[in-house]
Write a protein that holds these residues in place. Sequence first.
Motif, PDB file in Angstrom:
ATOM      1  N   ASP A 118       7.838 -87.390  18.531  1.00 45.18           N
ATOM      2  CA  ASP A 118       9.077 -87.946  19.060  1.00 45.18           C
ATOM      3  C   ASP A 118       8.878 -88.879  20.251  1.00 45.18           C
ATOM      4  O   ASP A 118       9.506 -89.922  20.362  1.00 45.18           O
ATOM      5  CB  ASP A 118       9.962 -86.783  19.528  1.00 45.18           C
ATOM      6  CG  ASP A 118      11.278 -86.806  18.806  1.00 45.18           C
ATOM      7  OD1 ASP A 118      11.307 -87.336  17.675  1.00 45.18           O
ATOM      8  OD2 ASP A 118      12.258 -86.296  19.398  1.00 45.18           O
ATOM      9  N   GLY A 119       7.969 -88.466  21.131  1.00 46.70           N
ATOM     10  CA  GLY A 119       7.712 -89.249  22.343  1.00 46.70           C
ATOM     11  C   GLY A 119       7.112 -90.611  22.009  1.00 46.70           C
ATOM     12  O   GLY A 119       7.406 -91.613  22.670  1.00 46.70           O
ATOM     13  N   ARG A 147       7.638 -92.320  19.221  1.00 44.58           N
ATOM     14  CA  ARG A 147       8.747 -93.126  18.691  1.00 44.58           C
ATOM     15  C   ARG A 147       9.632 -93.646  19.843  1.00 44.58           C
ATOM     16  O   ARG A 147       9.944 -94.828  19.912  1.00 44.58           O
ATOM     17  CB  ARG A 147       9.569 -92.260  17.727  1.00 44.58           C
ATOM     18  CG  ARG A 147      10.647 -93.001  16.967  1.00 44.58           C
ATOM     19  CD  ARG A 147      11.497 -92.055  16.119  1.00 44.58           C
ATOM     20  NE  ARG A 147      10.734 -91.355  15.083  1.00 44.58           N
ATOM     21  CZ  ARG A 147      10.414 -91.868  13.893  1.00 44.58           C
ATOM     22  NH1 ARG A 147      10.817 -93.069  13.569  1.00 44.58           N
ATOM     23  NH2 ARG A 147       9.711 -91.175  13.030  1.00 44.58           N
ATOM     24  N   LYS A 148       9.968 -92.754  20.753  1.00 44.73           N
ATOM     25  CA  LYS A 148      10.850 -93.135  21.869  1.00 44.73           C
ATOM     26  C   LYS A 148      10.211 -94.181  22.772  1.00 44.73           C
ATOM     27  O   LYS A 148      10.867 -95.123  23.211  1.00 44.73           O
ATOM     28  CB  LYS A 148      11.194 -91.900  22.720  1.00 44.73           C
ATOM     29  CG  LYS A 148      12.225 -91.000  22.083  1.00 44.73           C
ATOM     30  CD  LYS A 148      12.964 -90.176  23.153  1.00 44.73           C
ATOM     31  CE  LYS A 148      13.915 -89.167  22.524  1.00 44.73           C
ATOM     32  NZ  LYS A 148      13.402 -87.781  22.588  1.00 44.73           N
ATOM     33  N   THR A 149       8.924 -93.990  23.045  1.00 43.33           N
ATOM     34  CA  THR A 149       8.223 -94.947  23.912  1.00 43.33           C
ATOM     35  C   THR A 149       8.186 -96.324  23.275  1.00 43.33           C
ATOM     36  O   THR A 149       8.402 -97.344  23.932  1.00 43.33           O
ATOM     37  CB  THR A 149       6.787 -94.460  24.199  1.00 43.33           C
ATOM     38  OG1 THR A 149       6.877 -93.185  24.823  1.00 43.33           O
ATOM     39  CG2 THR A 149       6.041 -95.409  25.110  1.00 43.33           C
ATOM     40  N   ILE A 190      10.292 -97.515  20.988  1.00 41.57           N
ATOM     41  CA  ILE A 190      11.640 -98.109  20.967  1.00 41.57           C
ATOM     42  C   ILE A 190      11.947 -98.712  22.340  1.00 41.57           C
ATOM     43  O   ILE A 190      12.469 -99.817  22.459  1.00 41.57           O
ATOM     44  CB  ILE A 190      12.701 -97.070  20.552  1.00 41.57           C
ATOM     45  CG1 ILE A 190      12.524 -96.707  19.073  1.00 41.57           C
ATOM     46  CG2 ILE A 190      14.128 -97.586  20.822  1.00 41.57           C
ATOM     47  CD1 ILE A 190      13.422 -95.570  18.582  1.00 41.57           C
ATOM     48  N   ARG A 191      11.561 -97.998  23.378  1.00 39.43           N
ATOM     49  CA  ARG A 191      11.801 -98.490  24.746  1.00 39.43           C
ATOM     50  C   ARG A 191      11.010 -99.769  24.999  1.00 39.43           C
ATOM     51  O   ARG A 191      11.568-100.784  25.402  1.00 39.43           O
ATOM     52  CB  ARG A 191      11.396 -97.413  25.765  1.00 39.43           C
ATOM     53  CG  ARG A 191      11.571 -97.810  27.219  1.00 39.43           C
ATOM     54  CD  ARG A 191      11.102 -96.708  28.174  1.00 39.43           C
ATOM     55  NE  ARG A 191       9.682 -96.414  28.041  1.00 39.43           N
ATOM     56  CZ  ARG A 191       8.701 -97.152  28.578  1.00 39.43           C
ATOM     57  NH1 ARG A 191       8.977 -98.218  29.285  1.00 39.43           N
ATOM     58  NH2 ARG A 191       7.442 -96.830  28.388  1.00 39.43           N
ATOM     59  N   VAL A 222      16.135 -97.253  15.108  1.00 37.90           N
ATOM     60  CA  VAL A 222      17.210 -97.634  16.026  1.00 37.90           C
ATOM     61  C   VAL A 222      17.848 -98.906  15.423  1.00 37.90           C
ATOM     62  O   VAL A 222      17.151 -99.663  14.747  1.00 37.90           O
ATOM     63  CB  VAL A 222      16.643 -97.897  17.439  1.00 37.90           C
ATOM     64  CG1 VAL A 222      15.660 -99.047  17.473  1.00 37.90           C
ATOM     65  CG2 VAL A 222      17.748 -98.150  18.460  1.00 37.90           C
TER      66      VAL A 222
END
Length: 311
Positions: free
Chosen positions: A27-28, A30-32, A34-35, A90
Motif C-alpha cells: 500500500d505504501g 502505491r501511495k508514495t 501516486i503522491r 487514482v
Amino acid sequence: EMDPQERAFQERIDANGKIEPKDWMPDGYRKTLIRQIGQHAHSEIVGQLPEGNWITRAPTLERKAILLAKVQDEAGHGLYLYCAAETLGVTRDQMTRDLLSGKMKYSSIFNYPTITWADMGAVGWLVDGAAIMNQVPLQRTSYGPYARAMVRICKEESFHQRQGFDIMMKMAKGTPEQKRMAQDALNRFWYPSLMMFGPSDAESVHSAQSMAWKIKMNSNDELRQKFVDLTAPQADYLGLTIPDENLKWNEEKGGYDFSEPDWDEFFDVLKGNGPCSVERLEDRNRAWDEGRWVREAMLAHADKKRAAKLA
Ligand code: FAQ
C-alpha cells in the motif's frame, strides 16, 4: 518477519525488475507513487504558467514559436504523468480536485515570478537543468509506467534546457543591459532551483523508504551536488556569477562547496506562501472553470455516439 508477498516484491526490486500496474504492491508503495507522480504531473501543468506569461511578449517570432512549443511539451508531460498515476488506481479528476483545492503539492519553483525575458533563459537553463538531473535517473525507477514516461520526457527536457542556455548566451554576450538582466535572472533563480531537489537528506521524510523501493534512485543532496557541479562551469562560460560567495571547487571531495538555500523560505513556500502561490492556484482554477463547457460538450458528444451505436 516480512510477509512472503512483500519479500518477493522487494526481491524483484532489488534485482532491478519492474513493477507493473497489475502486480501486487504494498500500500505504501502505491501511495508514495501516486503522491510523487501526481505532484510531478501537477508541476508540469502549473509549470506552464511562468513561461506562458512571456509567450505574447517573446522578442522575436522564432523565440515565440520555440517558447510555445516548450510550454506545449509541458502540457504533454503532465498528461503522460497523469496517465501513469491513473494506472495506480487514482483518477485524473481526483488529482485535479486535489491540486485545485491546494491539497496536493507541485514544485516550489513555480511559485516564483518571471519578471523579465531573461527569466525565460534562467528557467530553461536552471529549472529544466535541475529537472533533468532529477529525472534522468527516474528512467530506471522501479514502477514501469513511470520509468517509461520519463524516457520521452527527458528527451524533451534536454531540448528545453538547451533553449534556455541559448537565451542566456544571447543575453550574457549581448549589450551591457542584456548582460545585467541575465545576471539578475540568475540571482533570483539560483536558490529556488537548488530547492527543487527537496529538503536536505536529514530533513527528507520519504527518501529512505523511496530509495529502498527504487522509486527514487538518488538522495536529494546527491542530486543537488551534481547539479551544482554541472552548472557552475556553465555560469563561468556565460561570464555570469552564481550568487554564492561560498561556491568553491573542493578538490578533495571532487565537487563544489556551496551555500544551502534558505530552508525557512522553502518550507514557507510549501505551505502556500510563495510569492505567486495564490496567483498560480487562481489561474488553474479559472482555467478549470472556463473549460467546463468543453468537458461537458465532449461528454455529451460521446454519449450521443454511444446511443447511436446502440440504436
Ligand atoms: N517542491 O521527503 P521529501 C518540472 C515536499 S520539474 C514542493 O524529500 P520526496 C519540469 C515533498 O513532496 C519539477 N514540494 O520528498 C518543468 C514532501 O511533502 P509531502 C517536478 C517539495 O518526494 C521544468 C516533503 O517536501 N519534478 O516540473 C519539494 O521523497 C520547467 C518532504 O520531502 C518532480 O516532481 C519541492 N521542490 O522528494 C516544467 C520530480 N521538495 O508530499 C515546466 C519527481 C520536497 O509528504 C518548466 N519528484 N517537497 O507532503 C521527486 O523526485 C521527489 O518528489 C522530490 C522530493 C525530490 C521532489
